[in-house]
Design a protein around this motif. Structure first.
Motif, PDB file in Angstrom:
ATOM      1  N   SER A   1       0.842  -1.204   0.000  1.00 41.01           N
ATOM      2  CA  SER A   1       0.000   0.000   0.000  1.00 41.01           C
ATOM      3  C   SER A   1       0.873   1.249   0.000  1.00 41.01           C
ATOM      4  O   SER A   1       2.036   1.222   0.403  1.00 41.01           O
ATOM      5  CB  SER A   1      -0.927   0.012   1.225  1.00 41.01           C
ATOM      6  OG  SER A   1      -0.172   0.068   2.421  1.00 41.01           O
ATOM      7  N   VAL A   2       0.298   2.343  -0.454  1.00 43.57           N
ATOM      8  CA  VAL A   2       0.986   3.630  -0.483  1.00 43.57           C
ATOM      9  C   VAL A   2      -0.054   4.725  -0.290  1.00 43.57           C
ATOM     10  O   VAL A   2      -1.188   4.616  -0.767  1.00 43.57           O
ATOM     11  CB  VAL A   2       1.754   3.825  -1.806  1.00 43.57           C
ATOM     12  CG1 VAL A   2       0.816   3.785  -3.011  1.00 43.57           C
ATOM     13  CG2 VAL A   2       2.552   5.119  -1.799  1.00 43.57           C
ATOM     14  N   SER A   3       0.305   5.789   0.442  1.00 40.75           N
ATOM     15  CA  SER A   3      -0.631   6.879   0.712  1.00 40.75           C
ATOM     16  C   SER A   3      -0.339   8.071  -0.191  1.00 40.75           C
ATOM     17  O   SER A   3       0.717   8.157  -0.826  1.00 40.75           O
ATOM     18  CB  SER A   3      -0.522   7.311   2.176  1.00 40.75           C
ATOM     19  OG  SER A   3       0.690   8.038   2.394  1.00 40.75           O
ATOM     20  N   THR A   4      -1.281   9.002  -0.226  1.00 38.67           N
ATOM     21  CA  THR A   4      -1.003  10.272  -0.888  1.00 38.67           C
ATOM     22  C   THR A   4       0.068  11.017  -0.091  1.00 38.67           C
ATOM     23  O   THR A   4       0.175  10.866   1.129  1.00 38.67           O
ATOM     24  CB  THR A   4      -2.272  11.143  -0.963  1.00 38.67           C
ATOM     25  OG1 THR A   4      -2.873  11.207   0.326  1.00 38.67           O
ATOM     26  CG2 THR A   4      -3.276  10.575  -1.936  1.00 38.67           C
ATOM     27  N   PRO A   5       0.875  11.829  -0.753  1.00 40.82           N
ATOM     28  CA  PRO A   5       1.964  12.524  -0.049  1.00 40.82           C
ATOM     29  C   PRO A   5       1.458  13.680   0.806  1.00 40.82           C
ATOM     30  O   PRO A   5       0.438  14.306   0.500  1.00 40.82           O
ATOM     31  CB  PRO A   5       2.842  13.033  -1.191  1.00 40.82           C
ATOM     32  CG  PRO A   5       1.890  13.211  -2.337  1.00 40.82           C
ATOM     33  CD  PRO A   5       0.875  12.118  -2.196  1.00 40.82           C
TER      34      PRO A   5
ATOM     35  N   ALA B   1      -4.596   0.018  -5.407  1.00 44.43           N
ATOM     36  CA  ALA B   1      -4.549   1.467  -5.214  1.00 44.43           C
ATOM     37  C   ALA B   1      -3.185   2.017  -5.594  1.00 44.43           C
ATOM     38  O   ALA B   1      -2.142   1.485  -5.208  1.00 44.43           O
ATOM     39  CB  ALA B   1      -4.871   1.816  -3.770  1.00 44.43           C
ATOM     40  N   ALA B   2      -3.189   3.100  -6.359  1.00 44.20           N
ATOM     41  CA  ALA B   2      -1.976   3.814  -6.748  1.00 44.20           C
ATOM     42  C   ALA B   2      -2.238   5.306  -6.580  1.00 44.20           C
ATOM     43  O   ALA B   2      -3.386   5.735  -6.449  1.00 44.20           O
ATOM     44  CB  ALA B   2      -1.593   3.489  -8.189  1.00 44.20           C
ATOM     45  N   ILE B   3      -1.169   6.096  -6.568  1.00 45.24           N
ATOM     46  CA  ILE B   3      -1.291   7.539  -6.381  1.00 45.24           C
ATOM     47  C   ILE B   3      -1.018   8.243  -7.706  1.00 45.24           C
ATOM     48  O   ILE B   3      -0.027   7.956  -8.385  1.00 45.24           O
ATOM     49  CB  ILE B   3      -0.312   8.047  -5.300  1.00 45.24           C
ATOM     50  CG1 ILE B   3      -0.482   7.254  -4.008  1.00 45.24           C
ATOM     51  CG2 ILE B   3      -0.534   9.538  -5.059  1.00 45.24           C
ATOM     52  CD1 ILE B   3      -1.877   7.301  -3.418  1.00 45.24           C
ATOM     53  N   TYR B   4      -1.904   9.167  -8.043  1.00 40.43           N
ATOM     54  CA  TYR B   4      -1.783   9.943  -9.278  1.00 40.43           C
ATOM     55  C   TYR B   4      -1.647  11.419  -8.931  1.00 40.43           C
ATOM     56  O   TYR B   4      -2.097  11.873  -7.863  1.00 40.43           O
ATOM     57  CB  TYR B   4      -3.016   9.726 -10.163  1.00 40.43           C
ATOM     58  CG  TYR B   4      -3.067   8.341 -10.757  1.00 40.43           C
ATOM     59  CD1 TYR B   4      -2.616   8.108 -12.051  1.00 40.43           C
ATOM     60  CD2 TYR B   4      -3.538   7.265 -10.015  1.00 40.43           C
ATOM     61  CE1 TYR B   4      -2.640   6.834 -12.593  1.00 40.43           C
ATOM     62  CE2 TYR B   4      -3.563   5.985 -10.544  1.00 40.43           C
ATOM     63  CZ  TYR B   4      -3.114   5.778 -11.839  1.00 40.43           C
ATOM     64  OH  TYR B   4      -3.128   4.515 -12.375  1.00 40.43           O
ATOM     65  N   SER B   5      -1.022  12.163  -9.830  1.00 44.11           N
ATOM     66  CA  SER B   5      -0.902  13.609  -9.647  1.00 44.11           C
ATOM     67  C   SER B   5      -1.603  14.317 -10.801  1.00 44.11           C
ATOM     68  O   SER B   5      -1.553  13.865 -11.955  1.00 44.11           O
ATOM     69  CB  SER B   5       0.568  14.043  -9.573  1.00 44.11           C
ATOM     70  OG  SER B   5       1.227  13.786 -10.790  1.00 44.11           O
TER      71      SER B   5
END
Length: 642
Positions: free
Chosen positions: A71-75, A361-365
């Motif tokens: 898992s990874v969170s938003t920065p 889940a992945a984080i996008y910018s």
């Protein structure tokens, strides 16, 4: 099955003129000798049964493989410093990182693996981090302050900080927080100053310049609200909130007051005003009657407005000055979108999470200057690909209300073993998400279905109100209608259909199998509320009276008794059921599952089992605990449905 003996007390109480039987009241006290003896016998029964489940270890292997995404969170940005929470595939708990390097690992705080990092918040310059940890799933958080440069704790721990938000002042030497459900101002190395003494579930928001403090307190289907000007004494001033509406405020980096409210807009609208005159607002972004407002993020020239349309997330772009709609943020697909995160002082970038039924889940910018969305961080690990398709299935409840459910299935057609999952409460939305539990079932040839029910938040405030108090039966009717539709539409049959739910969803499962037992072959009921006459006496039950009602009120008692699963058990056959509980659950006391288990074991000829996990609580524990639990649930259901 040969169940442990459980004495049936001839205990009948008269409550507001109604006779209420409670034959297993003695199981409420987990520390009593006979309750401990009964629990030990149930543990032995489950271990023997689980050891003979033919697919238990196969499911454990597949759930583990499918969970290897991590898992990874938003920065969270503080200047150029970037804080991110990450869990690698082989880690039990997420680790807080700073610029990619490990900063705080719960496993190093407690090598037993029983300590979890509950929340964290860096100071404005990123030199300190206020973080909260709890042990054994208790959620009894203790607050610490970490010196980022040295890795040492900056002061003594502070207990009583369950669910506490942190609002740092710009100097990084003090912060507002919640302790024992009171709002306090804490100075590093110093003492506390009480800000609000009345106990409540508080939220805190502080403007980036440190001038405006907004405080909210949940109160049933509405909330209380205060605004404090910290340059003028800092005394919180109440802001009126109309009954049966929710209003939240925040002062942006542009100095403008942003107001999100359900007043005259059940799905939520956005207004703006001047914080020096917080009672006067004007419309900024109107409500969308078909999509519930979920988030607001302010950038330099635009604002991003998150909504959930049905169960699918979207982010709209609006002009900062006028609120005029400019377009939509490009998204990776039709799934769940997290709240956009920005830098404290705005900028032109925002970061958000995305997931769907088959996508980790992945984080996008998103870059407002170019209008482009790009992948910022994929999941830390990788998992096998499961050939599966998510299908939206419309159906109607008993009163004609239009609903939908999401069915995940592999190739093929015809009736298959099916798990129907639901929640329907507290305004919480069930949106598409990657689940190793669901995909392992689909990979094995089953169908996994998530139903959208009244009581949730998918369609706004009125949707939630349609499933609370004397309307709670609507949620159960919706769930039963979903089951009936799956059978009528050829997805499954009663002998192949199971229901599954957790917490409030466990209440839903209990109500479904006691009201329509013939519809289901099996059930998994996890951390459930089941005795609705006495639920408010333990755990966090007293805080949930606005959702369910109170047995102290004659009319509300009548409603509670009408669906309380424990009180609906009668001499008939029920589906096979597995109760899963957690010994350190401080939200929902495991007594609910113990009493219901004993009641069903007394009358039902199908398996009734209780799986109790020590050193674990209502919230997520370590990864291996979750994998083992998921595998046991799936193996139990697999045995009943095939």
């Amino acid at each position: 099955m040969d169940y442990p003996y459980a004495e049936r007390l001839a205990l009948v109480e008269q409550l507001h003129g109604q006779s209420v039987a409670d034959p297993y009241r003695w199981l409420e006290d987990a520390t009593s000798p006979r309750a401990r003896e009964w629990q030990a016998a149930q543990d032995e029964l489950w271990l023997a049964y689980a050891g003979a489940l033919p697919t238990r270890y196969a499911f454990r292997s597949r759930v583990k493989a499918l969970s290897a995404v991590g898992s990874v969170s938003t920065p969270v940005w503080r200047g150029d410093r970037c804080f991110v929470l990450r869990r690698a595939p082989r880690q039990e708990h997420p680790v807080l990182t700073l610029d990619g390097a490990e900063l705080l690992d719960p496993a190093k705080l407690d090598p037993s693996g029983l300590t979890t990092l509950d929340s964290w918040q860096p100071s404005p310059d990123g030199s300190l981090v206020a973080f909260q940890v709890s042990r054994g799933g208790s959620e009894q958080s203790v607050l610490h302050v970490l010196d980022v440069a040295t890795g040492a704790l900056a002061e003594e721990p502070i207990d009583g900080c369950r669910y506490s938000p942190i609002a740092w002042l710009p100097d990084g030497k003090s912060f507002y927080y919640v302790r024992f459900r009171q709002v306090l101002l804490h100075t590093i190395g110093g003492s506390d100053q009480r800000v609000l003494a009345d106990e409540a579930s508080y939220g805190l928001d502080l403007s980036v310049d440190g001038r405006w403090l907004t405080i909210s307190a949940a109160r049933g289907t509405t909330n209380d609200l205060w605004l404090a000007d910290l340059r003028s004494g800092g005394v919180p001033q109440p802001v009126p909130v109309p009954d049966d509406t929710v209003t939240l405020m925040s002062v942006g980096q542009d100095g403008r007051l942003y107001v999100v409210t359900t007043q005259d807009a059940p799905t939520g609208r956005i207004c703006v005003g001047d914080p020096e005159n917080p009672l006067v607002w004007h419309d900024y972004v109107p409500a969308d009657p078909d999509a519930a407002l979920s988030s607001l993020a302010v950038l330099d020239k635009v604002v991003l407005v998150g909504r959930t349309r049905g169960t699918v997330g979207e982010i709209a772009i609006h002009d900062l000055v006028t609120g005029r709609h400019l377009g939509e943020v490009p998204l990776p697909g039709h799934g769940s979108v997290g709240s956009p995160a920005t830098r404290p002082f705005g900028g032109h970038e925002a970061w958000f999470s995305y997931t769907d039924s088959v996508t980790p889940a992945a984080i996008y910018s998103y870059d407002a200057l170019t209008g482009e969305t790009s992948l910022w961080s994929h999941a830390p690990g990788a998992a096998p690909t499961v050939e599966a398709t998510a299908t939206s299935v419309p159906f109607r409840s008993a009163d004609g209300t239009a609903l939908e459910m999401l069915a995940i299935a592999g190739p093929g057609s015809g009736p298959r073993p099916t798990i129907l999952y639901g929640y329907g409460g507290f305004g919480q939305s069930l949106t598409p998400t990657y689940s190793a539990f669901a995909l392992a079932w689909v990979e094995a040839g089953g169908v996994f279905v998530t139903a959208t029910l009244r009581g949730g938040g998918e369609r706004g405030g009125d949707w939630h109100k349609a499933g609370i108090l004397d309307q709670k039966q609507n949620v159960i009717d919706d769930f039963l209608a979903a089951a009936e539709h799956l059978i009528a539409d050829g997805w499954t049959t009663p002998s192949q259909l199971a229901v599954c739910g957790e917490s409030n969803g466990g209440l839903l499962v209990g109500a479904a199998i006691t009201q329509r037992p013939e519809l289901f072959a099996a059930a998994v009921c996890s951390a459930p509320l089941l005795d609705m006459v006495r639920y408010e006496l333990t755990g966090l039950g007293a805080r949930w009276v606005p959702e369910f009602g109170s047995a102290s009120d004659p009319l509300q008692l009548k409603t509670l008794l009408s669906y309380s699963p424990y009180h609906q058990v009668s001499e008939q056959q029920y589906p096979a059921i597995l109760f899963t509980t957690f010994a350190n659950d401080t939200r929902v006391d495991p007594l609910h599952a113990r009493k219901m288990c004993a009641a069903l074991q007394h009358v039902s000829g199908n398996p009734v089992l209780l799986r109790t996990e020590a050193d674990s609580g209502h919230a997520s524990g370590g990864a291996s605990q979750g994998i083992a639990l998921a595998a046991d649930m799936l193996a139990f259901l697999d045995r009943q449905l095939r």
